[in-house]
Design a protein around this motif. Structure first.
Motif, PDB file in Angstrom:
ATOM      1  N   ALA A 311       0.819  -1.210   0.000  1.00  0.00           N
ATOM      2  CA  ALA A 311       0.000   0.000   0.000  1.00  0.00           C
ATOM      3  C   ALA A 311       0.855   1.263   0.000  1.00  0.00           C
ATOM      4  O   ALA A 311       0.567   2.231  -0.706  1.00  0.00           O
ATOM      5  N   SER A 312       1.936   1.233   0.791  1.00  0.00           N
ATOM      6  CA  SER A 312       2.796   2.416   0.850  1.00  0.00           C
ATOM      7  C   SER A 312       3.590   2.600  -0.446  1.00  0.00           C
ATOM      8  O   SER A 312       3.880   3.727  -0.848  1.00  0.00           O
ATOM      9  N   ARG A 313       3.889   1.501  -1.117  1.00  0.00           N
ATOM     10  CA  ARG A 313       4.682   1.599  -2.343  1.00  0.00           C
ATOM     11  C   ARG A 313       3.861   2.090  -3.520  1.00  0.00           C
ATOM     12  O   ARG A 313       4.336   2.865  -4.355  1.00  0.00           O
ATOM     13  N   TYR A 314       2.588   1.648  -3.590  1.00  0.00           N
ATOM     14  CA  TYR A 314       1.761   1.964  -4.743  1.00  0.00           C
ATOM     15  C   TYR A 314       0.610   2.915  -4.427  1.00  0.00           C
ATOM     16  O   TYR A 314      -0.233   3.160  -5.274  1.00  0.00           O
ATOM     17  N   GLY A 315       0.566   3.419  -3.205  1.00  0.00           N
ATOM     18  CA  GLY A 315      -0.463   4.393  -2.863  1.00  0.00           C
ATOM     19  C   GLY A 315      -1.855   3.822  -2.807  1.00  0.00           C
ATOM     20  O   GLY A 315      -2.827   4.521  -3.113  1.00  0.00           O
ATOM     21  N   LEU A 316      -1.972   2.539  -2.428  1.00  0.00           N
ATOM     22  CA  LEU A 316      -3.276   1.899  -2.321  1.00  0.00           C
ATOM     23  C   LEU A 316      -3.653   1.720  -0.857  1.00  0.00           C
ATOM     24  O   LEU A 316      -2.784   1.484  -0.018  1.00  0.00           O
ATOM     25  N   PRO A 317      -4.938   1.834  -0.528  1.00  0.00           N
ATOM     26  CA  PRO A 317      -5.358   1.565   0.845  1.00  0.00           C
ATOM     27  C   PRO A 317      -5.173   0.100   1.186  1.00  0.00           C
ATOM     28  O   PRO A 317      -5.321  -0.778   0.325  1.00  0.00           O
ATOM     29  N   VAL A 318      -4.859  -0.193   2.431  1.00  0.00           N
ATOM     30  CA  VAL A 318      -4.567  -1.559   2.843  1.00  0.00           C
ATOM     31  C   VAL A 318      -5.767  -2.467   2.659  1.00  0.00           C
ATOM     32  O   VAL A 318      -5.643  -3.629   2.283  1.00  0.00           O
ATOM     33  N   GLU A 319      -6.975  -1.934   2.897  1.00  0.00           N
ATOM     34  CA  GLU A 319      -8.153  -2.794   2.798  1.00  0.00           C
ATOM     35  C   GLU A 319      -8.402  -3.296   1.388  1.00  0.00           C
ATOM     36  O   GLU A 319      -9.100  -4.292   1.190  1.00  0.00           O
ATOM     37  N   LYS A 320      -7.814  -2.680   0.385  1.00  0.00           N
ATOM     38  CA  LYS A 320      -7.988  -3.138  -0.995  1.00  0.00           C
ATOM     39  C   LYS A 320      -7.219  -4.420  -1.278  1.00  0.00           C
ATOM     40  O   LYS A 320      -7.411  -5.051  -2.296  1.00  0.00           O
ATOM     41  N   THR A 321      -6.306  -4.805  -0.377  1.00  0.00           N
ATOM     42  CA  THR A 321      -5.468  -5.963  -0.634  1.00  0.00           C
ATOM     43  C   THR A 321      -5.876  -7.169   0.181  1.00  0.00           C
ATOM     44  O   THR A 321      -5.161  -8.144   0.228  1.00  0.00           O
ATOM     45  N   THR A 322      -7.039  -7.123   0.842  1.00  0.00           N
ATOM     46  CA  THR A 322      -7.480  -8.275   1.614  1.00  0.00           C
ATOM     47  C   THR A 322      -7.951  -9.378   0.687  1.00  0.00           C
ATOM     48  O   THR A 322      -8.309  -9.147  -0.462  1.00  0.00           O
ATOM     49  N   ALA A 323      -7.972 -10.608   1.220  1.00  0.00           N
ATOM     50  CA  ALA A 323      -8.256 -11.777   0.381  1.00  0.00           C
ATOM     51  C   ALA A 323      -9.682 -11.814  -0.114  1.00  0.00           C
ATOM     52  O   ALA A 323      -9.990 -12.500  -1.071  1.00  0.00           O
TER      53      ALA A 323
END
Length: 350
Positions: A311-323
Motif C-alpha cells: 500500500a505504501s509503495r503503490y499508494g493503495l489503501p490496505v483494505e484493498k489488498t485483503t483476500a
C-alpha cells in the motif's frame, strides 16, 4: 348297640377330622402362594432391572472400546451428537467445515478470506503437505482458483557452457497450497546443461513435455487479474516471457521483513524456509511445487505486513489488498491512482 354306635361315631369323627386336617394343610400353601404371589413379583422385577442395566452398560463399554480402536482420537466421555466424527465434518488444518463453507458462500465470502481469518494451512505448515505433487499433470481438474497464485520454475542450461537458462518446468499453486498447474516444457533451444543434480530433469524426462507456447498460454491465463506470489519472480517471468503488473506482485525475495535473513538484499528461499518456517527444502532435487508452496506460505505468514508495504509503495489503501476483495480487471493491468487525500495532506505541509 350303644357302645358300637359310639365307637363307630368316634371313628367317623376321627376320619372326618383327619380329612379336614389334610384338606386344610393342602389349601394353606396355595393360599399362601396366592398371598405371596403379588408381593413376589416386584422383588423379581427389582432383581431383574439391575441385570438388564448392567447388560446395557457392558454393551456400551464394548462399543466404546471398539470405537476407540477404530478412531483413537474420538472422545468417549461426551454424549452422542455433540461431537462430529467424520474428518470432513470436523475439517482439517487446511480446510474449513462444510457448515462454515456454506455460511461463507451465503455471505459472499471467499475461501481465501476464511483461510486467512482461521489461519488454515499456516499452522504447522499444513499447506506444504496439502497433497502429493502430480508431476506433469497440466491444469488440475476441478480446482477453483481464487485471487492469489504462487509460481515457481525450473530451468535447464542453454548456449555456451549452459550459462543461459531456458524453461523446463513450471508449477502453480493457489492460496491454500493446492496444485493448480504443473508441466514440463520442451526447450526451444538445444540444451547444453541439463542441471540434473539440481532439477532432476533429464532428456528422458522432457520426452513428455508440452510445447512452450501451450504452457505459456495456460500460465498467462492463470495469472490474469490475480495477485502473483513467488520468490525472485523476475527470473520466472523472464523464462516464461511474460510480464505482470507490479502492483499485483508479492515477491518474498523483495519483502523488507525478510531481508535480515540474507547476507545480501535477497535472501535465498531455502534460508527463509529454514529460518521462518522451520523446514528444510532443496536438500536433493528441487521441486517447483514445493518451492511455490513455500513462497505462498511465507507470504501468508506476513500477509498483513506485505499489504502495508504494498500500500505504501503503490499508494493503495490496505483494505484493498485483503483476500476477500477482487482484483481490478482491464486485462490484468491494474491502474493505480494516488488518493486525493494524500495530495491535500502534501499541500498542508507546504
Amino acid at each position: 348297640m350303644a357302645l358300637e354306635l359310639s365307637s363307630n361315631w368316634k371313628k367317623l369323627q376321627a376320619q372326618i377330622k383327619a380329612e379336614s386336617t389334610s384338606t386344610s394343610s393342602l389349601s394353606k400353601p396355595s393360599a399362601k402362594r396366592k398371598a405371596d404371589g403379588p408381593s413376589s413379583h416386584p422383588k423379581r422385577q427389582k432383581s431383574q432391572t439391575p441385570s438388564r442395566t448392567q447388560g446395557k452398560q457392558s454393551l456400551l463399554k464394548q462399543l466404546t472400546k471398539t470405537s476407540h480402536k477404530t478412531n483413537p482420537k474420538s472422545p468417549s466421555d461426551k454424549p452422542m451428537g455433540v461431537t462430529q466424527s467424520s474428518a470432513l465434518a470436523r475439517g482439517t488444518p487446511t480446510t474449513i467445515t462444510p457448515s462454515l463453507a456454506l455460511w461463507a458462500e451465503d455471505n459472499d465470502i471467499s475461501s481465501e478470506a476464511l483461510a486467512e481469518a482461521y489461519s488454515l494451512g499456516v499452522k504447522n505448515n499444513a499447506c506444504l503437505t496439502a497433497s502429493p505433487p502430480r508431476v506433469n499433470e497440466g491444469l488440475a481438474p476441478g480446482v477453483e482458483v481464487g485471487k492469489y497464485v504462487s509460481i515457481d520454475c525450473e530451468m535447464v542450461g542453454v548456449g555456451p557452457d549452459g550459462r543461459e537458462s531456458a524453461l523446463a518446468r513450471v508449477s502453480v499453486v493457489d492460496f491454500h497450497g493446492r496444485q493448480v498447474y504443473d508441466s514440463f516444457v520442451a526447450p526451444r533451444e538445444r540444451v547444453t546443461d541439463w542441471r540434473t543434480p539440481i532439477t532432476g530433469i533429464t532428456a528422458r524426462t522432457l520426452s513428455a513435455a508440452r510445447p512452450f507456447a501451450e504452457v505459456q498460454a495456460a500460465v498467462a491465463e492463470l495469472l490474469k487479474d490475480r495477485i502473483l506470489v513467488g520468490h525472485d519472480l523476475r527470473h520466472d517471468l523472464a523464462a516464461l516471457q511474460l510480464s505482470h503488473p507490479s502492483a499485483q506482485v508479492r515477491d518474498t525475495a523483495r519483502f523488507a521483513g525478510y531481508r535480515k535473513y540474507g547476507h545480501g538484499p535477497r535472501p535465498a528461499l531455502r534460508v527463509l524456509a529454514r529460518e521462518v518456517l522451520g523446514v528444510e527444502i532443496q536438500t536433493g532435487h528441487h521441486s517447483s511445487i514445493e518451492d511455490a508452496r513455500v513462497a505462498m506460505l511465507l507470504f501468508r505468514k506476513k500477509k498483513s505486513d506485505f499489504d502495508v508495504q504494498h500500500a505504501s509503495r503503490y499508494g493503495l489503501p490496505v483494505e484493498k489488498t485483503t483476500a476477500s476483495e477482487t482484483v481490478p480487471g482491464n486485462g490484468g493491468k491494474a491502474q493505480v491512482k494516488p488518493k486525493k487525500s494524500q495530495g491535500k495532506k502534501k499541500k498542508k505541509k507546504h
